[in-house]
Design an enzyme around this catalytic site. Structure first.
Site, PDB file in Angstrom:
ATOM      1  N   ARG A 151       0.700  -1.042  -0.009  1.00 36.01           N
ATOM      2  CA  ARG A 151       0.060  -0.141   0.225  1.00 36.01           C
ATOM      3  C   ARG A 151       0.841   1.299  -0.029  1.00 36.01           C
ATOM      4  O   ARG A 151       2.054   1.183   0.392  1.00 36.01           O
ATOM      5  CB  ARG A 151      -0.705  -0.047   1.331  1.00 36.01           C
ATOM      6  CG  ARG A 151      -1.730  -1.118   1.324  1.00 36.01           C
ATOM      7  CD  ARG A 151      -2.655  -0.957   2.475  1.00 36.01           C
ATOM      8  NE  ARG A 151      -3.648  -2.036   2.756  1.00 36.01           N
ATOM      9  CZ  ARG A 151      -3.764  -3.145   3.556  1.00 36.01           C
ATOM     10  NH1 ARG A 151      -2.417  -3.297   4.070  1.00 36.01           N
ATOM     11  NH2 ARG A 151      -4.634  -3.953   3.432  1.00 36.01           N
ATOM     12  N   LYS A 175      -2.867  -2.152   7.815  1.00 36.79           N
ATOM     13  CA  LYS A 175      -4.169  -1.506   8.256  1.00 36.79           C
ATOM     14  C   LYS A 175      -4.321  -2.356   9.432  1.00 36.79           C
ATOM     15  O   LYS A 175      -4.329  -3.618   9.938  1.00 36.79           O
ATOM     16  CB  LYS A 175      -5.412  -1.757   7.268  1.00 36.79           C
ATOM     17  CG  LYS A 175      -5.488  -0.929   6.201  1.00 36.79           C
ATOM     18  CD  LYS A 175      -6.730  -1.110   5.382  1.00 36.79           C
ATOM     19  CE  LYS A 175      -6.542  -0.133   4.091  1.00 36.79           C
ATOM     20  NZ  LYS A 175      -7.974  -0.346   3.383  1.00 36.79           N
ATOM     21  N   HIS A 243      -1.512   2.815  -6.406  1.00 33.87           N
ATOM     22  CA  HIS A 243      -2.657   1.687  -5.983  1.00 33.87           C
ATOM     23  C   HIS A 243      -2.809   1.052  -7.210  1.00 33.87           C
ATOM     24  O   HIS A 243      -3.225  -0.397  -7.224  1.00 33.87           O
ATOM     25  CB  HIS A 243      -3.952   2.343  -5.681  1.00 33.87           C
ATOM     26  CG  HIS A 243      -4.704   1.295  -4.596  1.00 33.87           C
ATOM     27  ND1 HIS A 243      -3.830   1.147  -3.404  1.00 33.87           N
ATOM     28  CD2 HIS A 243      -5.957   0.750  -4.692  1.00 33.87           C
ATOM     29  CE1 HIS A 243      -4.830   0.223  -2.558  1.00 33.87           C
ATOM     30  NE2 HIS A 243      -5.853   0.093  -3.395  1.00 33.87           N
ATOM     31  N   HIS A 269      -4.749  -8.506   3.299  1.00 33.56           N
ATOM     32  CA  HIS A 269      -6.178  -8.607   3.401  1.00 33.56           C
ATOM     33  C   HIS A 269      -6.993  -9.403   4.544  1.00 33.56           C
ATOM     34  O   HIS A 269      -6.479 -10.347   4.645  1.00 33.56           O
ATOM     35  CB  HIS A 269      -7.094  -8.849   2.147  1.00 33.56           C
ATOM     36  CG  HIS A 269      -6.845  -8.051   1.077  1.00 33.56           C
ATOM     37  ND1 HIS A 269      -7.243  -8.445  -0.463  1.00 33.56           N
ATOM     38  CD2 HIS A 269      -6.587  -6.690   0.714  1.00 33.56           C
ATOM     39  CE1 HIS A 269      -7.061  -7.285  -1.274  1.00 33.56           C
ATOM     40  NE2 HIS A 269      -6.593  -6.394  -0.662  1.00 33.56           N
ATOM     41  N   TYR A 278     -10.152  -9.860  -7.619  1.00 36.53           N
ATOM     42  CA  TYR A 278      -8.942  -9.959  -8.536  1.00 36.53           C
ATOM     43  C   TYR A 278      -9.253 -11.349  -9.500  1.00 36.53           C
ATOM     44  O   TYR A 278      -8.858 -11.351 -10.476  1.00 36.53           O
ATOM     45  CB  TYR A 278      -7.816 -10.189  -7.834  1.00 36.53           C
ATOM     46  CG  TYR A 278      -7.140  -8.754  -7.080  1.00 36.53           C
ATOM     47  CD1 TYR A 278      -6.831  -7.746  -8.091  1.00 36.53           C
ATOM     48  CD2 TYR A 278      -7.367  -8.525  -5.969  1.00 36.53           C
ATOM     49  CE1 TYR A 278      -6.603  -6.640  -7.639  1.00 36.53           C
ATOM     50  CE2 TYR A 278      -6.741  -7.379  -5.346  1.00 36.53           C
ATOM     51  CZ  TYR A 278      -6.650  -6.185  -6.156  1.00 36.53           C
ATOM     52  OH  TYR A 278      -6.252  -5.078  -5.657  1.00 36.53           O
TER      53      TYR A 278
END
Length: 302
Positions: A151, A175, A243, A269, A278
């Site tokens: 990221r 995250k 991104h 994720h 994807y």
């Protein structure tokens, strides 16, 4: 008095509540007003005399009519949300015993597929052969971003102690303050070594891997700007942003490996459903190959 006028009288009380007690912005109140006016006009056409007579069947009919009129999913969701909030307010005021819109499903807007660039375009983008320190820094950022699927925040927050160049890995904080270890590939390691030799020229103020000309940690905005500039300079016919490189990493990894779980881990994720988008990109690629190659796919073409 027309039914819609009597229905809207209560809407005006609700809008006054939003303006005075909730103190919502004028734009938000205008949006609510517009939606409630359309809703009242529809219910007038059904001869609805009062809000107490409203049923889930009528609400579904209103939603169906909105769809037939061409209302997009996101706009229909907004309309239903306005109605649901208005009816909730009526319940709170003792004007209705229950909210008949509670069980009405909100339509889901189509999730846009992430944009990626193909492998040849990535190679073209990364073919930066200038040797000045800023160009080396930028190519290193591009290599690390694409090599590890980072990221943007993970890239700019990389510190020197997060690098394990002998094993070709980096530690990133994703995250939810979740740390993960990522392979970045031989080429990215080679460019990191080259950049770290030049990094001291900028008199770094801290341990940030990527720094600006002033010696401070590079900003996300600066990275975005530099990537876009390199996209133009390298002749890429689409806007390059960080991104997009992450999307390209994910798509190319999935096309080559087919291992969705591994790609999930690499991207950081929390849910596999996030990574599954994807698979749609991969299917689009497979479908285009099928259409070009399969004899039966060519029927109807002259």
């Amino acid at each position: 008095m027309p039914a819609s006028e009597s229905l809207f009288q209560r809407c005006e009380d609700y809008l006054r509540f939003l303006r005075v007690e909730r103190q919502l912005s004028p734009l938000t109140i205008t949006n609510y007003q517009r939606q409630l006016q359309v809703i009242c006009q529809f219910f007038e056409s059904t001869s609805l005399g009062s809000w107490q007579q409203l049923t889930p069947v009528l609400i579904r009919a209103m939603a169906a009519k909105s769809r037939r009129d061409g209302l997009k999913a996101a706009s229909l969701a907004l309309r239903l949300s306005a109605l649901r909030s208005f009816l909730d307010w009526q319940v709170s005021q003792g004007l209705l015993p229950a909210n008949p819109a509670k069980g009405i499903a909100t339509p889901r807007a189509a999730r846009p597929l992430p944009k990626n660039i193909d492998v040849d375009s990535v190679d073209q983008l990364l073919a930066i052969d200038l040797q000045d320190p800023l160009s080396v820094r930028d190519r290193t950022m591009l290599e690390v971003m694409y090599g590890g699927g980072l990221r943007l925040s993970e890239l700019v927050n990389l510190d020197c102690q997060h690098l394990e160049l002998e094993s070709g890995e980096v530690w990133v904080m994703g995250k939810g303050s979740k740390e993960r270890r990522l392979p970045i590939g031989k080429t990215a390691v080679e460019w990191l070594v080259r950049w770290l030799e030049m990094r001291e020229l900028f008199l770094p103020e801290d341990n940030a891997v990527f720094i600006s000309q002033q010696g401070r940690r590079i900003s996300t905005r600066n990275v975005q700007k530099r990537f876009a500039q390199w996209g133009v300079l390298q002749g890429i016919n689409t806007h390059i942003h960080p991104h997009k490189l992450r999307h390209s990493f994910a798509t190319h990894m999935l096309e080559s490996s087919g291992d969705l779980r591994a790609v999930q881990e690499l991207l950081g994720h929390a849910n596999l459903s996030t990574t599954q988008i994807y698979t749609h990109l991969d299917f689009q690629h497979l479908a285009s190959v099928y259409d070009a190659a399969h004899p039966r796919a060519k029927r109807g073409k002259s």
